[in-house]
Design an enzyme around this catalytic site. Structure first.
Site, short mmCIF file in Angstrom:
data_model
loop_
_atom_site.label_atom_id
_atom_site.label_comp_id
_atom_site.label_asym_id
_atom_site.label_seq_id
_atom_site.Cartn_x
_atom_site.Cartn_y
_atom_site.Cartn_z
N HIS A 296 -1.65 -4.22 -6.31
CA HIS A 296 -1.79 -4.27 -4.86
C HIS A 296 -1.51 -2.90 -4.23
O HIS A 296 -2.30 -2.39 -3.44
CB HIS A 296 -0.82 -5.31 -4.30
CG HIS A 296 -0.91 -5.51 -2.82
ND1 HIS A 296 -1.63 -6.52 -2.24
CD2 HIS A 296 -0.34 -4.83 -1.79
CE1 HIS A 296 -1.53 -6.45 -0.92
NE2 HIS A 296 -0.73 -5.43 -0.62
N GLU A 297 -0.38 -2.32 -4.59
CA GLU A 297 -0.01 -1.03 -4.00
C GLU A 297 -0.91 0.10 -4.49
O GLU A 297 -1.14 1.07 -3.77
CB GLU A 297 1.46 -0.72 -4.30
CG GLU A 297 2.46 -1.74 -3.77
CD GLU A 297 2.29 -2.04 -2.28
OE1 GLU A 297 1.80 -1.15 -1.53
OE2 GLU A 297 2.63 -3.16 -1.86
N HIS A 300 -3.73 0.30 -2.10
CA HIS A 300 -3.38 1.07 -0.90
C HIS A 300 -3.43 2.57 -1.18
O HIS A 300 -3.95 3.35 -0.38
CB HIS A 300 -1.96 0.69 -0.44
CG HIS A 300 -1.87 -0.62 0.29
ND1 HIS A 300 -2.64 -0.92 1.38
CD2 HIS A 300 -1.06 -1.70 0.08
CE1 HIS A 300 -2.33 -2.13 1.83
NE2 HIS A 300 -1.38 -2.62 1.06
N GLU A 326 -5.42 -3.36 4.18
CA GLU A 326 -5.12 -4.55 3.40
C GLU A 326 -6.32 -4.98 2.56
O GLU A 326 -6.17 -5.51 1.46
CB GLU A 326 -4.68 -5.70 4.33
CG GLU A 326 -3.95 -6.82 3.65
CD GLU A 326 -2.59 -6.43 3.07
OE1 GLU A 326 -2.05 -7.21 2.26
OE2 GLU A 326 -2.06 -5.36 3.42
#
Length: 531
Positions: A296-297, A300, A326
């Site tokens: 997930h990170e 980003h 997101e």
């Protein structure tokens, strides 16, 4: 190119803005260090450092010089629309820079210092009151704080855009150009389709719990760990770190310009396109959540690293709000990291790192089903799966909308919350801690932030559906193709399009379309639960 005189003004404006953008990056570095590396006794001096940085930044952001430069570059029409003078002489990035600087300057100068100080004080006090209220599961201990925030956010919104819907002004901070009315309609479309799907899955689980309810990966791999290995930590942190680094690097994270560390709550930050940093957290009883946090990170960070390097420390070299940000993290976490193709590649790697996992002899289908289990009896948003998660966001959006337009009182929030949880998820909320007090966001007045979690999920589904041969690239572990597509179509565009809908239309052919998201979920979970 703009004429010589306008070019000088524009260059002076950009150089001024770059100074406070660089200061903001230094402040972000101080924040990262505070959360990851700083020794506890450094807190007092760090507070002083950040106060000075904030003061210097504010002075530059509200400088009369900006107003002077902008007066020579823009004009305002009767409908308050900003028009760049001689715009044919500027390219699209330069025009967007001017518009964004003007918008930011208005926001920074219209809010009074007294209001900023009130908000700052309430943010600190509100957090501690929220912690106490949540600990005691007592909404009444927090409701006065929330009422203060409602009042302050209304005051701020009216100062910024006196003729605009309050909720729209707040939402614009997180998803530029999106309106509350648009979000409400999109969410209605999602509710109509997903609530019946969740109910159908609940019925299926109740009818055949042996087949459908024992799909938890944690239940499958943790049972008997202590007996088999005579240890309480079958997934050591150092091995999880090794796996996380391997996966992040394969996805495109460059460790020559980034770091992976551990923090209480996973996050991503950047100080330039050449310095991006991510954190995750690990549980030695299981490894999937830590890996999911890393993926997930990483999403980003790939966005931040992929921003157009030609516009360093300029407004257009920024992510286009939290919705698009997101969408990038969820693209990698959900559409790549939850897929069978992903686990065909990474399950054997995990088995070599964790002997206990190899002993369990899980198939790719096992881990795919486990990673995509619908958590039907979960009250907590951050623990929800991708199918029930939208309901958690929608109910918060509807409550915030009601608080701002006066149709919901602060005192009635728990009652409204519990009713919506029952309607949307079929659950009876046991207490305030698992209900209206579970999130920290309202303690800092972060209204209109919640919708972007779901809008981002919707955008990620739309983006993945637009990439040619998307599933084939995952099966072939061709992450480089996916990253390059995102770099060209999303990342490098930065904020030049000014709105997320315009960016999505450029990249995918249409503005945000809830049908794509709904169809993705219905297809996936109908197959998983034999509907």
């Amino acid at each position: 190119m703009a004429s010589t005189a306008l070019r000088v003004v524009y260059n002076n404006l950009i150089e001024h803005v770059r100074k406070y953008k660089i200061l903001q990056s230094v402040n972000a570095l101080a924040d990262w260090d505070e959360l990851v590396m700083m020794p506890p006794k450094g807190a007092e001096s760090r507070g002083l450092q950040k106060t000075v940085l904030a003061s210097l930044t504010h002075d530059l952001q509200t400088s009369p010089l900006i107003e002077k430069y902008l007066s020579e570059l823009v004009t305002t029409q009767d409908d308050q629309k900003i028009v760049v003078k001689n715009d044919s002489e500027f390219d699209e990035y330069e025009i967007s820079n001017i518009i964004l600087i003007h918008k930011e300057f208005i926001r920074n100068t219209k809010i009074t210092k007294e209001l900023v100080e009130r908000a700052s004080e309430l943010s600190s006090r509100g957090y501690h009151q929220w912690v106490e209220a949540r600990k005691k599961s007592d909404w009444t201990l927090f409701q006065d704080t929330l009422q203060e925030w409602v009042n302050i956010r209304k005051e701020m919104s009216l100062l910024i855009e006196p003729n605009q819907n309050i909720a729209d002004t707040l939402l614009d901070e997180y998803d530029p150009g999106m309106t509350c009315e648009q979000v409400a309609q999109v969410f209605e479309d999602v509710k109509k389709e997903l609530i019946p799907l969740i109910q159908a899955i609940r019925k299926k689980v109740e009818e055949n719990p042996e087949k459908y309810s024992d799909a938890s990966l944690l239940a499958k791999i943790q049972a008997g760990a202590d007996e088999l290995f005579d240890q309480k930590e079958p997934f050591p942190v150092e091995k999880q770190t090794e796996l996380s680094k391997q996966v992040a690097q394969e996805l495109g994270f460059d460790f020559e310009m980034g770091r992976l560390d551990v923090s209480v709550h996973p996050f991503s930050t950047s100080f330039s396109t050449n310095d991006v940093r991510i954190t995750t957290r690990y549980n030695t009883k299981e490894f999937v959540n830590g890996l999911a946090g890393t993926v997930h990170e990483t999403g980003h960070s790939l966005y931040e690293a992929g921003l157009n390097p030609l516009y360093a420390y300029q407004p257009v070299q920024s992510a286009l709000g939290t919705t698009i940000h997101e969408s990038q993290s969820l693209f990698w976490e959900r559409h790549v990291g939850l897929s069978k193709g992903f686990w065909r590649k990474w399950l054997p790697v995990a088995e070599e790192l964790f002997p206990y996992l190899k002993q369990k002899k899980l198939s790719v289908d096992d881990i795919y089903r486990s990673a995509n289990t619908v958590t039907l009896n979960n009250f907590i948003r951050i623990e929800a799966d991708e199918l029930t998660y939208p309901m958690h966001v929608i109910l918060r959006f509807e409550i915030e909308k009601g608080l701002l337009d006066g149709s919901i009182s602060v005192a009635d929030v728990p009652k409204v919350w519990n009713a919506k949880v029952k309607e949307y998820l079929g659950l009876d909320v046991p207490n305030d801690a698992k209900g209206a007090l579970q999130d920290v966001h309202w303690s800092s007045g972060a209204f209109a932030y919640f919708p972007t979690y779901l809008l981002g999920a919707m955008a990620s589904a739309q983006i993945s559906a637009s990439i040619p041969d998307f599933e084939k690239h995952i099966e072939e572990n061709n992450y480089a193709f996916l990253k390059n597509w995102l770099n060209e179509n999303i990342h490098k565009r930065g904020t030049v399009t000014l709105t997320s809908n315009k960016l999505l239309k450029e990249a995918t052919g249409s503005e945000l379309n809830p049908k794509i998201f709904v169809n993705y979920l219905k297809t996936k979970y109908s197959a998983l639960y034999d509907l």
